[in-house]
Design a protein around this motif. Sequence first.
Motif, PDB file in Angstrom:
ATOM      1  N   GLY A   1       0.809  -1.218   0.000  1.00 53.17           N
ATOM      2  CA  GLY A   1       0.000   0.000   0.000  1.00 53.17           C
ATOM      3  C   GLY A   1       0.838   1.261   0.000  1.00 53.17           C
ATOM      4  N   ALA A   2       1.938   1.242   0.734  1.00 58.32           N
ATOM      5  CA  ALA A   2       2.826   2.408   0.766  1.00 58.32           C
ATOM      6  C   ALA A   2       3.473   2.636  -0.598  1.00 58.32           C
ATOM      7  CB  ALA A   2       3.898   2.218   1.837  1.00 58.32           C
ATOM      8  N   ILE A   3       3.885   1.561  -1.257  1.00 58.57           N
ATOM      9  CA  ILE A   3       4.476   1.695  -2.585  1.00 58.57           C
ATOM     10  C   ILE A   3       3.443   2.208  -3.578  1.00 58.57           C
ATOM     11  CG2 ILE A   3       5.448   0.387  -4.524  1.00 58.57           C
ATOM     12  CD1 ILE A   3       6.790  -1.409  -2.392  1.00 58.57           C
ATOM     13  N   ALA A   4       2.226   1.664  -3.524  1.00 58.89           N
ATOM     14  CA  ALA A   4       1.157   2.114  -4.418  1.00 58.89           C
ATOM     15  C   ALA A   4       0.832   3.583  -4.179  1.00 58.89           C
ATOM     16  CB  ALA A   4      -0.087   1.251  -4.233  1.00 58.89           C
ATOM     17  N   CYS A   5       0.795   3.987  -2.929  1.00 63.53           N
ATOM     18  CA  CYS A   5       0.519   5.390  -2.604  1.00 63.53           C
ATOM     19  C   CYS A   5       1.606   6.302  -3.160  1.00 63.53           C
ATOM     20  CB  CYS A   5       0.407   5.551  -1.095  1.00 63.53           C
ATOM     21  SG  CYS A   5       0.033   7.225  -0.571  1.00 63.53           S
ATOM     22  N   GLY A   6       2.864   5.889  -3.020  1.00 62.43           N
ATOM     23  CA  GLY A   6       3.961   6.683  -3.565  1.00 62.43           C
ATOM     24  C   GLY A   6       3.892   6.794  -5.082  1.00 62.43           C
ATOM     25  N   LEU A   7       3.517   5.705  -5.744  1.00 65.11           N
ATOM     26  CA  LEU A   7       3.394   5.741  -7.199  1.00 65.11           C
ATOM     27  C   LEU A   7       2.251   6.656  -7.634  1.00 65.11           C
ATOM     28  CD1 LEU A   7       4.053   1.979  -7.921  1.00 65.11           C
ATOM     29  CD2 LEU A   7       5.486   3.885  -8.644  1.00 65.11           C
ATOM     30  N   PHE A   8       1.137   6.636  -6.913  1.00 65.12           N
ATOM     31  CA  PHE A   8       0.027   7.523  -7.252  1.00 65.12           C
ATOM     32  C   PHE A   8       0.377   8.985  -6.992  1.00 65.12           C
ATOM     33  CE2 PHE A   8      -2.846   3.714  -6.620  1.00 65.12           C
ATOM     34  CZ  PHE A   8      -3.067   3.540  -7.977  1.00 65.12           C
ATOM     35  N   VAL A   9       1.151   9.252  -5.950  1.00 63.00           N
ATOM     36  CA  VAL A   9       1.606  10.631  -5.690  1.00 63.00           C
ATOM     37  C   VAL A   9       2.513  11.109  -6.819  1.00 63.00           C
ATOM     38  CG1 VAL A   9       3.043  12.043  -4.150  1.00 63.00           C
ATOM     39  CG2 VAL A   9       1.287  10.560  -3.199  1.00 63.00           C
ATOM     40  N   ALA A  10       3.407  10.236  -7.281  1.00 67.46           N
ATOM     41  CA  ALA A  10       4.271  10.596  -8.417  1.00 67.46           C
ATOM     42  C   ALA A  10       3.427  10.865  -9.660  1.00 67.46           C
ATOM     43  CB  ALA A  10       5.276   9.480  -8.687  1.00 67.46           C
ATOM     44  N   ALA A  11       2.370  10.071  -9.864  1.00 67.75           N
ATOM     45  CA  ALA A  11       1.474  10.300 -11.003  1.00 67.75           C
ATOM     46  C   ALA A  11       0.808  11.666 -10.905  1.00 67.75           C
ATOM     47  CB  ALA A  11       0.427   9.190 -11.077  1.00 67.75           C
ATOM     48  N   LEU A  12       0.404  12.048  -9.694  1.00 68.66           N
ATOM     49  CA  LEU A  12      -0.226  13.363  -9.518  1.00 68.66           C
ATOM     50  C   LEU A  12       0.757  14.504  -9.757  1.00 68.66           C
ATOM     51  CD1 LEU A  12      -2.522  12.717  -6.435  1.00 68.66           C
ATOM     52  CD2 LEU A  12      -3.198  13.042  -8.820  1.00 68.66           C
ATOM     53  N   PHE A  13       2.009  14.331  -9.350  1.00 70.61           N
ATOM     54  CA  PHE A  13       3.019  15.360  -9.621  1.00 70.61           C
ATOM     55  C   PHE A  13       3.214  15.547 -11.119  1.00 70.61           C
ATOM     56  CE2 PHE A  13       4.709  14.970  -5.212  1.00 70.61           C
ATOM     57  CZ  PHE A  13       4.691  16.324  -4.918  1.00 70.61           C
ATOM     58  N   PHE A  14       3.342  14.442 -11.847  1.00 72.42           N
ATOM     59  CA  PHE A  14       3.527  14.554 -13.288  1.00 72.42           C
ATOM     60  C   PHE A  14       2.288  15.128 -13.958  1.00 72.42           C
ATOM     61  CE2 PHE A  14       7.070  11.484 -12.779  1.00 72.42           C
ATOM     62  CZ  PHE A  14       8.039  12.232 -13.424  1.00 72.42           C
ATOM     63  N   LEU A  15       1.101  14.822 -13.436  1.00 77.34           N
ATOM     64  CA  LEU A  15      -0.118  15.400 -13.976  1.00 77.34           C
ATOM     65  C   LEU A  15      -0.138  16.910 -13.774  1.00 77.34           C
ATOM     66  CD1 LEU A  15      -2.769  14.587 -15.361  1.00 77.34           C
ATOM     67  CD2 LEU A  15      -3.796  14.478 -13.089  1.00 77.34           C
ATOM     68  N   ARG A  16       0.339  17.348 -12.622  1.00 81.61           N
ATOM     69  CA  ARG A  16       0.416  18.785 -12.365  1.00 81.61           C
ATOM     70  C   ARG A  16       1.402  19.462 -13.313  1.00 81.61           C
ATOM     71  NH1 ARG A  16       2.629  21.060  -6.773  1.00 81.61           N
ATOM     72  NH2 ARG A  16       4.563  20.437  -7.785  1.00 81.61           N
ATOM     73  N   PHE A  17       2.549  18.833 -13.559  1.00 81.91           N
ATOM     74  CA  PHE A  17       3.517  19.401 -14.490  1.00 81.91           C
ATOM     75  C   PHE A  17       2.952  19.438 -15.904  1.00 81.91           C
ATOM     76  CE2 PHE A  17       6.902  17.609 -11.490  1.00 81.91           C
ATOM     77  CZ  PHE A  17       6.894  18.765 -10.726  1.00 81.91           C
ATOM     78  N   TRP A  18       2.179  18.419 -16.286  1.00 79.98           N
ATOM     79  CA  TRP A  18       1.568  18.413 -17.610  1.00 79.98           C
ATOM     80  C   TRP A  18       0.561  19.555 -17.755  1.00 79.98           C
ATOM     81  CZ3 TRP A  18      -3.687  17.142 -18.678  1.00 79.98           C
ATOM     82  CH2 TRP A  18      -3.996  17.175 -20.038  1.00 79.98           C
ATOM     83  N   ARG A  19      -0.219  19.821 -16.699  1.00 74.26           N
ATOM     84  CA  ARG A  19      -1.198  20.906 -16.768  1.00 74.26           C
ATOM     85  C   ARG A  19      -0.515  22.254 -16.886  1.00 74.26           C
ATOM     86  NH1 ARG A  19      -5.672  20.592 -12.463  1.00 74.26           N
ATOM     87  NH2 ARG A  19      -6.639  22.036 -13.907  1.00 74.26           N
ATOM     88  N   ARG A  20       0.677  22.401 -16.287  1.00 67.87           N
ATOM     89  CA  ARG A  20       1.406  23.670 -16.389  1.00 67.87           C
ATOM     90  C   ARG A  20       2.037  23.872 -17.760  1.00 67.87           C
ATOM     91  NH1 ARG A  20       4.989  24.247 -10.917  1.00 67.87           N
ATOM     92  NH2 ARG A  20       3.252  24.471  -9.470  1.00 67.87           N
ATOM     93  N   THR A  21       2.654  22.813 -18.295  1.00 73.98           N
ATOM     94  CA  THR A  21       3.434  22.956 -19.518  1.00 73.98           C
ATOM     95  C   THR A  21       2.716  22.478 -20.774  1.00 73.98           C
ATOM     96  OG1 THR A  21       4.467  20.784 -19.296  1.00 73.98           O
ATOM     97  CG2 THR A  21       5.572  22.648 -18.229  1.00 73.98           C
ATOM     98  N   GLY A  22       1.800  21.538 -20.647  1.00 75.60           N
ATOM     99  CA  GLY A  22       1.131  20.970 -21.804  1.00 75.60           C
ATOM    100  C   GLY A  22       1.997  19.966 -22.566  1.00 75.60           C
ATOM    101  N   ASP A  23       3.120  19.565 -21.971  1.00 74.85           N
ATOM    102  CA  ASP A  23       4.032  18.620 -22.607  1.00 74.85           C
ATOM    103  C   ASP A  23       3.490  17.198 -22.458  1.00 74.85           C
ATOM    104  OD1 ASP A  23       6.167  17.355 -23.743  1.00 74.85           O
ATOM    105  OD2 ASP A  23       7.631  17.994 -22.244  1.00 74.85           O
ATOM    106  N   GLY A  24       3.381  16.497 -23.574  1.00 75.04           N
ATOM    107  CA  GLY A  24       2.830  15.155 -23.568  1.00 75.04           C
ATOM    108  C   GLY A  24       3.673  14.137 -22.819  1.00 75.04           C
ATOM    109  N   LEU A  25       4.961  14.417 -22.677  1.00 75.90           N
ATOM    110  CA  LEU A  25       5.840  13.500 -21.951  1.00 75.90           C
ATOM    111  C   LEU A  25       5.432  13.411 -20.472  1.00 75.90           C
ATOM    112  CD1 LEU A  25       8.347  11.700 -22.285  1.00 75.90           C
ATOM    113  CD2 LEU A  25       9.707  13.658 -21.592  1.00 75.90           C
ATOM    114  N   PHE A  26       5.054  14.535 -19.895  1.00 70.76           N
ATOM    115  CA  PHE A  26       4.601  14.526 -18.501  1.00 70.76           C
ATOM    116  C   PHE A  26       3.299  13.744 -18.355  1.00 70.76           C
ATOM    117  CE2 PHE A  26       7.042  18.652 -17.971  1.00 70.76           C
ATOM    118  CZ  PHE A  26       8.075  18.043 -17.281  1.00 70.76           C
TER     119      PHE A  26
END
Length: 85
Positions: A7-32
């Motif tokens: 559960g801790a690993i899954a939570c960390g992976l979902f947090v990383a997904a949210l960070f990259f989603l936030r970066f994508w919303r700022r930049t619009g870069d498809g890689l994020f």
Amino acid sequence: MMYFLGGAIACGLFVAALFFLRFWRRTGDGLFLAFSVAFGLMGLAQIVIATINIYFEDSSPAYLIRLAAFAIIMVAIGRKNRKST
């Protein structure tokens, strides 16, 4: 203990997904966006592993989910490099 760590690993992976989603919303870069989807899929795979209690990845459905996540990353990196030339 294994459920807690899974559960801790899954939570960390979902947090990383949210960070990259936030970066994508700022930049619009498809890689994020690709990294966000990939980390979300890896978090889902971790939940599948913890739920099914199969810790051998070669015989679990989580292998296919992780394979899809890494394929998304490789395609996104390829598209990003192709655009810059």
